[in-house]
Design a protein around this motif. Sequence first.
Motif, short mmCIF file in Angstrom:
data_model
loop_
_atom_site.label_atom_id
_atom_site.label_comp_id
_atom_site.label_asym_id
_atom_site.label_seq_id
_atom_site.Cartn_x
_atom_site.Cartn_y
_atom_site.Cartn_z
N GLU A 103 0.83 -1.21 0.00
CA GLU A 103 0.00 0.00 0.00
C GLU A 103 0.86 1.26 0.00
O GLU A 103 0.58 2.24 -0.70
CB GLU A 103 -0.92 0.01 1.22
N ASP A 106 2.41 1.80 -3.48
CA ASP A 106 1.42 2.33 -4.43
C ASP A 106 1.15 3.81 -4.15
O ASP A 106 1.02 4.62 -5.08
CB ASP A 106 0.11 1.54 -4.33
N TRP A 107 1.05 4.17 -2.86
CA TRP A 107 0.80 5.58 -2.50
C TRP A 107 1.97 6.47 -2.90
O TRP A 107 1.78 7.57 -3.43
CB TRP A 107 0.54 5.68 -1.01
N LYS A 109 3.94 6.22 -5.33
CA LYS A 109 3.93 6.48 -6.77
C LYS A 109 3.06 7.67 -7.14
O LYS A 109 3.32 8.37 -8.13
CB LYS A 109 3.45 5.23 -7.53
N THR A 110 2.02 7.93 -6.31
CA THR A 110 1.10 9.04 -6.61
C THR A 110 1.73 10.39 -6.34
O THR A 110 1.16 11.43 -6.74
CB THR A 110 -0.19 8.91 -5.78
N LEU A 111 2.88 10.41 -5.69
CA LEU A 111 3.53 11.67 -5.36
C LEU A 111 4.42 12.18 -6.49
O LEU A 111 4.97 13.28 -6.42
CB LEU A 111 4.36 11.52 -4.08
N LYS A 112 4.55 11.38 -7.52
CA LYS A 112 5.39 11.76 -8.66
C LYS A 112 4.94 13.11 -9.23
O LYS A 112 3.75 13.36 -9.42
CB LYS A 112 5.28 10.68 -9.75
N ASN A 114 5.73 16.12 -7.79
CA ASN A 114 5.64 17.17 -6.78
C ASN A 114 6.99 17.77 -6.41
O ASN A 114 7.09 18.54 -5.45
CB ASN A 114 4.96 16.63 -5.52
#
Length: 384
Positions: A103, A106-107, A109-112, A114
Amino acid sequence: MFNILTLNKISSIGTSRLGENYTYGDDVQNPDAVLVRSASMHEMEFDSNLLAIARAGAGTNNIPKDKCSEQGIVVFNTPGANANAVKELVIAGMLLASRKITEGIDWAKTLKGNGDAVGKMVEKGKSQFVGPELKGKTLGVIGLGAIGILVANCAVALGMKVVGFDPFMSVPNALRLDPAVKLMKSNEEVMVNCDYLTIHVPLTPDTKDLVDADMIAKMRDGVRILNFSRDGLVNSTAVLEALKSGKVAKYVTDFGTDDILGEENVICMPHLGASTPESEENCAVMACDQVMEYLENGNIINSVNYPAISLARTSEGDTRFCVMHKNVPELLKKVLTEISGNVENMLSKSRGDYAYTIIDVAGADKADADKIAAVDGVIRVRVI
């Protein structure tokens, strides 16, 4: 000359052990033996000269074992050859079940995109992925065979308390088990006393739905369940309901089914347990060695449908009769009356409804094989 059919890609480390008296490949006709990994053989018709099937792995659900027994075909597997590979994945599964690693990945990766803010975002958001350590927790191990023992011993080394149960544990396996592992008297006693549960038993009518709704209700709240053995051991409907209620914190399995894929708190792997080059090589070597020993000497090692039996050759001049027969009274006596030479050595063992006898005879008439085969209850006779 022996012909070996390969139904899957078998590591060359194993097939290289087959000597000059062997022909092998995926196009071999009229095979004396078959080497297989995952290919299903249930719809196959077997030629009368087929003597053995060797599964390069532990499970044999892809092989029609009853049919093979009736036709005098020995089915081999390779227990323990992939044990270390599975053990390592189980330990990884325990960590994945605890620390919310997937988890968090995966999380992250969403910060790419910034930029310089990523560091602060990570520090702010990481608290949502807190999970417990393994040390000090109790692991329950159902099935203390080649894999279960390695998992139990490794868990002890990680500082866990370990409880286990296996009604069929052999003396050699018991000696390999870390003395810190506490043996219980039943599967249920293990399952109600652990924080993590891992299952290492074959799928049989007795073990199907071993973990069901009734058993889960008796477990500790927040238990984490791992199934790296076989689909069907854990009732997926029951475990999904328990995940929703929080009774089960995580379910990790190496066997994906449509109903559990993508569900929250389920980690599903694509049957990776034995997917290492070392494991594939070990399985191939063991399978090939067992097939050669049986074809050349009639000895059976690691069969799942006929008894384990090995008899050293007494003399080069002796004739060896290998007799597969039903396990019924007086049959062996009838077989011996059909032998015209002097019996130098003999060994007979049974497994369920079937038995196997090796008889070394000096001065035998090879025509005796036809007379032995005519005895009621004899399935197959080989002369080596």
